[in-house]
Motif scaffolding. Structure first.
Motif, PDB file in Angstrom:
ATOM      1  N   ILE A 116      21.503   8.573  -8.855  1.00  0.00           N
ATOM      2  CA  ILE A 116      22.007   8.391  -7.552  1.00  0.00           C
ATOM      3  C   ILE A 116      23.717   8.527  -6.999  1.00  0.00           C
ATOM      4  CG2 ILE A 116      22.263   6.074  -5.550  1.00  0.00           C
ATOM      5  CD1 ILE A 116      19.081   5.934  -6.655  1.00  0.00           C
ATOM      6  N   VAL A 117      24.312   7.649  -8.054  1.00  0.00           N
ATOM      7  CA  VAL A 117      25.560   7.285  -8.405  1.00  0.00           C
ATOM      8  C   VAL A 117      26.443   8.959  -7.989  1.00  0.00           C
ATOM      9  CG1 VAL A 117      28.134   7.415  -9.571  1.00  0.00           C
ATOM     10  CG2 VAL A 117      26.004   5.583  -9.202  1.00  0.00           C
ATOM     11  N   GLY A 118      26.215  10.371  -8.725  1.00  0.00           N
ATOM     12  CA  GLY A 118      26.229  10.927  -8.645  1.00  0.00           C
ATOM     13  C   GLY A 118      25.733  11.659  -6.961  1.00  0.00           C
ATOM     14  N   ALA A 119      25.535  11.709  -6.727  1.00  0.00           N
ATOM     15  CA  ALA A 119      25.164  12.096  -5.407  1.00  0.00           C
ATOM     16  C   ALA A 119      26.176  11.955  -4.458  1.00  0.00           C
ATOM     17  CB  ALA A 119      23.078  11.902  -4.954  1.00  0.00           C
ATOM     18  N   ILE A 120      25.698  10.232  -4.270  1.00  0.00           N
ATOM     19  CA  ILE A 120      26.883  10.057  -3.729  1.00  0.00           C
ATOM     20  C   ILE A 120      28.764  10.144  -3.567  1.00  0.00           C
ATOM     21  CG2 ILE A 120      28.427   7.140  -3.165  1.00  0.00           C
ATOM     22  CD1 ILE A 120      25.411   5.871  -3.307  1.00  0.00           C
ATOM     23  N   ILE A 121      28.601  10.141  -5.041  1.00  0.00           N
ATOM     24  CA  ILE A 121      30.380  11.318  -5.083  1.00  0.00           C
ATOM     25  C   ILE A 121      30.105  12.459  -4.556  1.00  0.00           C
ATOM     26  CG2 ILE A 121      31.679  12.087  -6.715  1.00  0.00           C
ATOM     27  CD1 ILE A 121      30.824   9.202  -8.597  1.00  0.00           C
ATOM     28  N   GLU A 122      28.940  13.290  -4.642  1.00  0.00           N
ATOM     29  CA  GLU A 122      29.099  15.213  -4.486  1.00  0.00           C
ATOM     30  C   GLU A 122      28.997  14.572  -2.867  1.00  0.00           C
ATOM     31  OE1 GLU A 122      29.514  17.460  -6.012  1.00  0.00           O
ATOM     32  OE2 GLU A 122      29.608  16.473  -7.603  1.00  0.00           O
ATOM     33  N   ALA A 123      28.574  13.485  -2.084  1.00  0.00           N
ATOM     34  CA  ALA A 123      28.306  13.578  -0.480  1.00  0.00           C
ATOM     35  C   ALA A 123      29.644  13.391   0.326  1.00  0.00           C
ATOM     36  CB  ALA A 123      27.440  12.777  -0.522  1.00  0.00           C
ATOM     37  N   ARG A 124      30.415  12.041  -0.639  1.00  0.00           N
ATOM     38  CA  ARG A 124      31.762  12.107  -0.128  1.00  0.00           C
ATOM     39  C   ARG A 124      32.937  12.841  -0.706  1.00  0.00           C
ATOM     40  NH1 ARG A 124      32.989   8.770   4.087  1.00  0.00           N
ATOM     41  NH2 ARG A 124      31.939   7.301   2.652  1.00  0.00           N
ATOM     42  N   SER A 125      32.529  13.432  -1.781  1.00  0.00           N
ATOM     43  CA  SER A 125      33.469  15.112  -1.871  1.00  0.00           C
ATOM     44  C   SER A 125      33.590  15.601  -0.686  1.00  0.00           C
ATOM     45  CB  SER A 125      33.180  15.525  -2.946  1.00  0.00           C
ATOM     46  OG  SER A 125      34.332  14.747  -4.247  1.00  0.00           O
ATOM     47  N   CYS A 126      32.009  16.588  -0.251  1.00  0.00           N
ATOM     48  CA  CYS A 126      32.028  17.244   0.599  1.00  0.00           C
ATOM     49  C   CYS A 126      32.550  16.492   1.666  1.00  0.00           C
ATOM     50  CB  CYS A 126      30.170  17.553   0.621  1.00  0.00           C
ATOM     51  SG  CYS A 126      29.763  18.927   1.714  1.00  0.00           S
ATOM     52  N   GLU A 127      31.674  15.483   2.501  1.00  0.00           N
ATOM     53  CA  GLU A 127      32.669  14.961   3.831  1.00  0.00           C
ATOM     54  C   GLU A 127      34.101  14.625   4.143  1.00  0.00           C
ATOM     55  OE1 GLU A 127      33.702  11.312   6.817  1.00  0.00           O
ATOM     56  OE2 GLU A 127      34.084  11.499   4.204  1.00  0.00           O
ATOM     57  N   LEU A 148      32.201  23.298   0.739  1.00  0.00           N
ATOM     58  CA  LEU A 148      31.040  22.632   0.757  1.00  0.00           C
ATOM     59  C   LEU A 148      29.736  22.943   1.133  1.00  0.00           C
ATOM     60  CD1 LEU A 148      31.890  23.128   5.110  1.00  0.00           C
ATOM     61  CD2 LEU A 148      33.045  20.765   2.766  1.00  0.00           C
ATOM     62  N   LYS A 149      28.978  23.656   0.379  1.00  0.00           N
ATOM     63  CA  LYS A 149      27.740  24.532   0.459  1.00  0.00           C
ATOM     64  C   LYS A 149      27.680  24.344  -1.235  1.00  0.00           C
ATOM     65  CE  LYS A 149      24.297  28.050   0.560  1.00  0.00           C
ATOM     66  NZ  LYS A 149      24.571  30.350   0.637  1.00  0.00           N
ATOM     67  N   SER A 150      27.908  24.541  -2.054  1.00  0.00           N
ATOM     68  CA  SER A 150      27.837  23.627  -3.292  1.00  0.00           C
ATOM     69  C   SER A 150      28.070  22.460  -3.729  1.00  0.00           C
ATOM     70  CB  SER A 150      28.811  24.493  -4.382  1.00  0.00           C
ATOM     71  OG  SER A 150      30.053  24.117  -4.051  1.00  0.00           O
ATOM     72  N   GLU A 151      28.559  21.733  -2.696  1.00  0.00           N
ATOM     73  CA  GLU A 151      28.521  20.634  -2.528  1.00  0.00           C
ATOM     74  C   GLU A 151      27.563  19.830  -1.992  1.00  0.00           C
ATOM     75  OE1 GLU A 151      31.419  18.660  -4.794  1.00  0.00           O
ATOM     76  OE2 GLU A 151      31.314  20.705  -5.316  1.00  0.00           O
ATOM     77  N   ALA A 152      27.613  19.951  -0.970  1.00  0.00           N
ATOM     78  CA  ALA A 152      25.626  19.533  -0.212  1.00  0.00           C
ATOM     79  C   ALA A 152      24.288  20.038  -1.477  1.00  0.00           C
ATOM     80  CB  ALA A 152      25.892  20.740   1.124  1.00  0.00           C
ATOM     81  N   ARG A 153      25.065  20.964  -2.113  1.00  0.00           N
ATOM     82  CA  ARG A 153      23.446  21.348  -2.821  1.00  0.00           C
ATOM     83  C   ARG A 153      23.817  20.440  -3.947  1.00  0.00           C
ATOM     84  NH1 ARG A 153      24.544  26.118  -4.099  1.00  0.00           N
ATOM     85  NH2 ARG A 153      25.740  25.741  -6.145  1.00  0.00           N
ATOM     86  N   HIS A 154      24.966  19.964  -4.661  1.00  0.00           N
ATOM     87  CA  HIS A 154      24.739  19.302  -5.911  1.00  0.00           C
ATOM     88  C   HIS A 154      24.494  17.693  -5.281  1.00  0.00           C
ATOM     89  CE1 HIS A 154      28.315  22.080  -7.517  1.00  0.00           C
ATOM     90  NE2 HIS A 154      27.188  22.332  -7.609  1.00  0.00           N
ATOM     91  N   PHE A 155      24.518  17.177  -4.090  1.00  0.00           N
ATOM     92  CA  PHE A 155      24.261  16.137  -4.098  1.00  0.00           C
ATOM     93  C   PHE A 155      22.382  16.244  -3.627  1.00  0.00           C
ATOM     94  CE2 PHE A 155      22.641  15.067   1.049  1.00  0.00           C
ATOM     95  CZ  PHE A 155      22.304  13.727   0.782  1.00  0.00           C
ATOM     96  N   GLN A 156      22.141  17.125  -3.229  1.00  0.00           N
ATOM     97  CA  GLN A 156      21.015  17.442  -2.738  1.00  0.00           C
ATOM     98  C   GLN A 156      19.942  17.425  -4.255  1.00  0.00           C
ATOM     99  OE1 GLN A 156      18.759  16.445  -0.346  1.00  0.00           O
ATOM    100  NE2 GLN A 156      19.850  17.311   1.590  1.00  0.00           N
ATOM    101  N   ASP A 157      21.208  18.364  -5.355  1.00  0.00           N
ATOM    102  CA  ASP A 157      19.643  18.295  -6.409  1.00  0.00           C
ATOM    103  C   ASP A 157      20.238  16.827  -7.151  1.00  0.00           C
ATOM    104  OD1 ASP A 157      19.321  20.822  -6.216  1.00  0.00           O
ATOM    105  OD2 ASP A 157      20.683  21.047  -7.579  1.00  0.00           O
ATOM    106  N   TYR A 158      20.894  15.663  -7.139  1.00  0.00           N
ATOM    107  CA  TYR A 158      21.208  14.528  -7.948  1.00  0.00           C
ATOM    108  C   TYR A 158      20.244  13.954  -7.672  1.00  0.00           C
ATOM    109  CZ  TYR A 158      26.127  14.782 -10.679  1.00  0.00           C
ATOM    110  OH  TYR A 158      26.128  15.186 -11.561  1.00  0.00           O
ATOM    111  N   LEU A 159      19.867  13.648  -5.690  1.00  0.00           N
ATOM    112  CA  LEU A 159      19.081  13.216  -5.130  1.00  0.00           C
ATOM    113  C   LEU A 159      17.737  13.292  -4.983  1.00  0.00           C
ATOM    114  CD1 LEU A 159      19.920  10.496  -3.553  1.00  0.00           C
ATOM    115  CD2 LEU A 159      19.321  11.586  -1.261  1.00  0.00           C
TER     116      LEU A 159
END
Length: 204
Positions: A116-127, A148-159
């Motif tokens: 979950i923390v990984g997902a949030i960090i990736e989401a904030r980076s993308c934003e 943006l595309k890869s960071e958004a995917r990382h967010f989804q993968d972590y979640l």
């Protein structure tokens, strides 16, 4: 441009303008700490691969993520080199360390919270890449938008991996807990500007 609406809907707040102003005023630190963040993201993915060896989906997704983060690291340091910015040791923002403090220590809760923390960090980076892009020169703008595309995917993968680790149990309460903490870190003032810091009044 990649649609990051799922990410902005997920996060509790936008990056404040004060941080954007800090970033514009500190381009060298922005790139240096961005490079550090990419390197740490790759390291986190590798640590998960070593710790949770029986989950093939996790192994595959973290392997790909680590490769992409290291590629991003290489791209950042190439930009730094072309601009005469030295790669130096600087202190880390409190952001990631504070986010990880509530991570539970027993399994599978530890894995769930870490993801979950990984997902949030990736989401904030993308934003932040998306928020910064309009204020950057053409080279950096193109580069940040390309992430943006890869960071958004990382967010989804972590979640998705977090939900898988939780099985039938909802992760919504834990996600909410970490998002509220993340909001305080993003909106609260910091002493030093970093890629994941809050705004720094003295450097605005």
């Amino acid at each position: 441009m990649t649609d990051i609406t799922p990410i902005t809907d997920f996060l509790k707040c936008e990056t404040p303008q004060g941080w954007i102003d800090n970033a514009i005023a500190n381009p060298a630190i922005l790139l240096l700490d961005h490079a550090n963040c990419e390197k740490k993201a790759a390291s986190t993915a590798m640590q998960l691969m070593y710790r949770y060896v029986s989950d093939f989906e996790l192994l595959n997704k973290m392997s790909r993520l680590a490769r992409e983060e290291l590629r991003h690291f290489e791209q950042v340091i190439a930009i730094m080199q072309s601009r005469g910015i030295a790669y130096e040791q600087i202190s880390a923002a409190r952001y990631a360390a504070e986010l990880r403090k509530p991570v539970r220590t027993h399994e599978p809760a530890r894995l769930i919270d870490t993801l979950i923390v990984g997902a949030i960090i990736e989401a904030r980076s993308c934003e932040r890449f998306a928020k910064l892009a309009p204020f950057l020169d053409d080279e950096l703008q193109k580069f940040y938008l390309s992430l943006l595309k890869s960071e958004a995917r990382h967010f989804q993968d972590y979640l998705q991996l977090a939900q898988k680790a939780a099985g039938d149990e909802s992760i919504a309460e834990r996600v909410e807990h970490f998002l509220l903490l993340e909001q305080t870190l993003v909106m609260g003032e910091d002493d030093e500007f970093r890629f994941h810091s809050g705004p720094v009044e003295a450097q605005a």
